[in-house]
Design a protein around this motif. Structure first.
Motif, mmCIF file in Angstrom:
data_model
loop_
_atom_site.group_PDB
_atom_site.id
_atom_site.type_symbol
_atom_site.label_atom_id
_atom_site.label_comp_id
_atom_site.label_asym_id
_atom_site.label_seq_id
_atom_site.Cartn_x
_atom_site.Cartn_y
_atom_site.Cartn_z
ATOM 1 N N MET A 1 32.456 32.348 33.871
ATOM 2 C CA MET A 1 32.169 33.044 35.285
ATOM 3 C C MET A 1 30.974 31.889 36.208
ATOM 4 O O MET A 1 29.769 31.088 35.439
ATOM 5 N N MET A 2 31.447 31.498 37.365
ATOM 6 C CA MET A 2 30.334 30.751 38.277
ATOM 7 C C MET A 2 30.368 31.495 39.782
ATOM 8 O O MET A 2 31.393 32.341 40.115
ATOM 9 N N GLY A 3 29.149 31.481 40.560
ATOM 10 C CA GLY A 3 29.466 32.072 41.792
ATOM 11 C C GLY A 3 29.733 30.926 42.456
ATOM 12 O O GLY A 3 30.161 29.972 43.329
ATOM 13 N N ALA A 4 30.031 31.977 43.609
ATOM 14 C CA ALA A 4 30.854 32.387 44.725
ATOM 15 C C ALA A 4 30.223 31.136 45.716
ATOM 16 O O ALA A 4 30.847 30.797 46.813
ATOM 17 N N LEU B 1 37.771 27.874 34.529
ATOM 18 C CA LEU B 1 37.073 28.812 35.621
ATOM 19 C C LEU B 1 37.601 29.844 35.636
ATOM 20 O O LEU B 1 39.031 30.278 36.394
ATOM 21 N N ASP B 2 37.359 31.292 35.139
ATOM 22 C CA ASP B 2 37.919 32.371 34.947
ATOM 23 C C ASP B 2 37.450 33.497 35.842
ATOM 24 O O ASP B 2 38.261 34.104 35.868
ATOM 25 N N ILE B 3 35.830 33.371 36.212
ATOM 26 C CA ILE B 3 35.668 34.867 36.634
ATOM 27 C C ILE B 3 34.883 34.594 38.462
ATOM 28 O O ILE B 3 33.918 33.149 37.230
ATOM 29 N N VAL B 4 35.010 34.813 38.820
ATOM 30 C CA VAL B 4 34.273 34.375 40.003
ATOM 31 C C VAL B 4 32.638 35.699 40.639
ATOM 32 O O VAL B 4 33.424 36.472 40.364
ATOM 33 N N SER B 5 31.370 35.223 40.787
ATOM 34 C CA SER B 5 30.321 36.708 40.691
ATOM 35 C C SER B 5 30.067 35.652 42.018
ATOM 36 O O SER B 5 29.837 34.652 42.616
ATOM 37 N N SER B 6 29.783 36.964 43.259
ATOM 38 C CA SER B 6 28.720 36.278 44.680
ATOM 39 C C SER B 6 28.140 36.636 44.053
ATOM 40 O O SER B 6 27.169 35.710 44.781
ATOM 41 N N ASP B 7 27.308 36.271 43.240
ATOM 42 C CA ASP B 7 25.656 36.917 42.483
ATOM 43 C C ASP B 7 24.735 37.006 43.663
ATOM 44 O O ASP B 7 24.494 37.882 43.688
ATOM 45 N N VAL C 1 25.408 36.343 47.170
ATOM 46 C CA VAL C 1 25.984 36.811 48.778
ATOM 47 C C VAL C 1 27.179 37.623 48.556
ATOM 48 O O VAL C 1 27.945 37.333 48.425
ATOM 49 N N PRO C 2 27.352 38.771 48.503
ATOM 50 C CA PRO C 2 28.156 39.273 48.371
ATOM 51 C C PRO C 2 29.482 39.146 49.331
ATOM 52 O O PRO C 2 30.694 39.547 48.800
ATOM 53 N N ALA C 3 29.634 39.007 50.012
ATOM 54 C CA ALA C 3 30.549 38.814 51.515
ATOM 55 C C ALA C 3 31.218 37.335 50.386
ATOM 56 O O ALA C 3 32.598 36.511 51.425
ATOM 57 N N ALA D 1 35.717 32.580 48.207
ATOM 58 C CA ALA D 1 35.953 31.885 47.060
ATOM 59 C C ALA D 1 37.202 31.706 47.312
ATOM 60 O O ALA D 1 38.009 30.585 45.936
ATOM 61 N N ALA D 2 37.921 33.392 46.916
ATOM 62 C CA ALA D 2 38.827 33.246 46.073
ATOM 63 C C ALA D 2 40.075 32.449 47.169
ATOM 64 O O ALA D 2 40.956 32.122 46.092
ATOM 65 N N PHE D 3 39.832 32.925 48.603
ATOM 66 C CA PHE D 3 41.247 31.955 49.090
ATOM 67 C C PHE D 3 40.898 30.483 49.297
ATOM 68 O O PHE D 3 41.570 29.445 48.851
ATOM 69 N N GLN D 4 39.548 30.244 48.421
ATOM 70 C CA GLN D 4 39.170 28.124 48.371
ATOM 71 C C GLN D 4 40.208 28.475 46.987
ATOM 72 O O GLN D 4 40.591 27.131 47.477
ATOM 73 N N LEU D 5 39.688 29.316 46.421
ATOM 74 C CA LEU D 5 40.637 29.152 44.848
ATOM 75 C C LEU D 5 41.981 28.480 45.070
ATOM 76 O O LEU D 5 42.872 28.272 44.585
#
Length: 380
Positions: A273-276, A300-306, A308-310, A315-319
């Motif tokens: 997991m890494m942070g958005a 990179l398997d999982i993205v967390s908002s850490d 910044v919820p938004a 981040a998903a669309f950047q990936l």
């Protein structure tokens, strides 16, 4: 049928492809997925927008931000929880594991007080009364470098359905805070420490780690098993850290700080997991490995908002742009975190799963939320 929700004429982001079609939800579950652009009577015409599975957030500090909106300003817990819930719903997050610190320090400017049991009780009561828009679970952040970790963990029972216990070791000079200047900048701003106070804070934490660290780490692993929780590591830095995590039975690694650690996670079958915010900003605010570097290495398997919820949506669309694969990117914020947390009933647009759906319209390269449904009920 009149109570069914049908979202039609949308581009559905499925597990392995994007198709034009519709999703029907009844009694909180996806009951039908059909191809084509037709819009049945009483259906919502999505006009070609994307439909994604609701986002699953495993690690967020956001509730603490609502509890302490400014340093030393304590906000009532229930209003804080409700504001947190509403904010996440507005960001497309339909399942959250609320991170709560367990393990206190009761002296000095670096003190942390015990709050997790009280906050958890309030969260569980609000959940049972149907006060939340989205689905909430418990995530206990087990602070190894503390005075009271095992006593605080002992206050929880399997009936609490704790979802995640993460092993947090914030001992100065290693893991996230290998660079003491980064730690100093963080705590001096948050706690108002001068140079002498910071030096004493570091000395106190090192003494705590030497006296209680191993006992706390082993005890937290035992408590996670007792509670039936998924175990996570935090800030693994070396292959040796990851090997220890694997021996403990860690299921996923939160924010490994180096490429070597992420590679070791892959070798041990531990999801990464890494942070958005790291991804969107182009690097870690602590000077650790960039999420984009791990993405380029297929680590990179999982993205967390850490914090910044938004950030999850962007981040998903950047990936998606980086990988040229939208379904794979969306899985990092939906299917993959659901799987890591042991949730089999959500994270994908699939018949029989929860009706958690996010509608997104693209404006050039910018995704904009147009609607969020949790179990078929519109929450944003």
């Amino acid at each position: 049928m009149s109570n069914d929700l049908c979202l039609a004429n949308a581009r559905l982001v499925l597990a392995d492809r994007v198709v034009l079609g519709s999703v029907t939800i009844a009694d909180g579950q996806i009951t039908r997925i059909t191809d084509g652009s037709s819009v049945p009577d009483r259906a919502i015409d999505c006009d070609g927008d994307l439909l994604l599975p609701g986002f699953v957030e495993l690690h967020t500090d956001n509730v603490e931000r609502h509890m302490e909106p400014r340093p030393d300003v304590d906000w009532p817990h229930l209003p804080a929880l409700l504001a947190h819930d509403a904010e996440l719903a507005a960001c497309g997050i339909t399942t959250v594991f609320d991170a709560m610190r367990v393990g206190s320090i009761h002296s000095g400017k670096g003190r942390y007080v015990d709050y997790a049991r009280t906050l958890a009780d309030e969260m569980l009561t609000a959940r049972d009364r149907g006060m939340f828009k989205i689905s909430h679970f418990l995530h206990l952040r087990a602070e190894i470098c503390s005075e009271t970790l095992l006593e605080e963990l002992a206050a929880f029972d399997p009936i609490d359905r704790v979802g995640i216990v993460s092993l947090m070791d914030h001992t100065p000079g290693q893991r996230q805070f290998r660079d003491l200047s980064a730690l100093k900048a963080y705590v001096a701003k948050k706690r108002g420490m001068n140079d002498d106070e910071f030096a004493q804070h570091v000395a106190d934490l090192l003494a705590l780690r030497a006296r209680l660290g191993d006992k706390h780490e082993n005890g937290a692993v035992t408590e996670a098993r007792r509670l039936g929780a998924v175990l996570a590591s935090h800030d693994d830095t070396t292959a040796e850290h990851v090997a220890t995590s694997a021996c403990h039975g860690v299921g996923f690694a939160e924010f490994p700080t180096t490429l070597d650690a992420a590679q070791a996670c892959r070798a041990h079958g531990i999801a990464v997991m890494m942070g958005a915010p790291n991804l969107i900003r182009g690097g870690s605010h602590s000077g650790n490995v960039a999420a984009s570097e791990l993405a380029r290495h297929d680590l990179l398997d999982i993205v967390s908002s850490d914090y910044v919820p938004a950030a999850l949506l962007g981040a998903a669309f950047q990936l998606a742009q980086m990988w040229d694969d939208l379904p794979r990117a969306i899985a990092t914020v939906s299917a993959n975190p659901a799987r890591a947390a042991g949730l089999t009933d959500r994270g994908r647009l699939e018949t029989g799963l929860r009706g958690d759906v996010v509608r997104v319209r693209m404006f050039d390269d910018t995704p904009v939320l147009r609607g969020v449904w949790s179990r078929g009920v519109r929450v944003s």
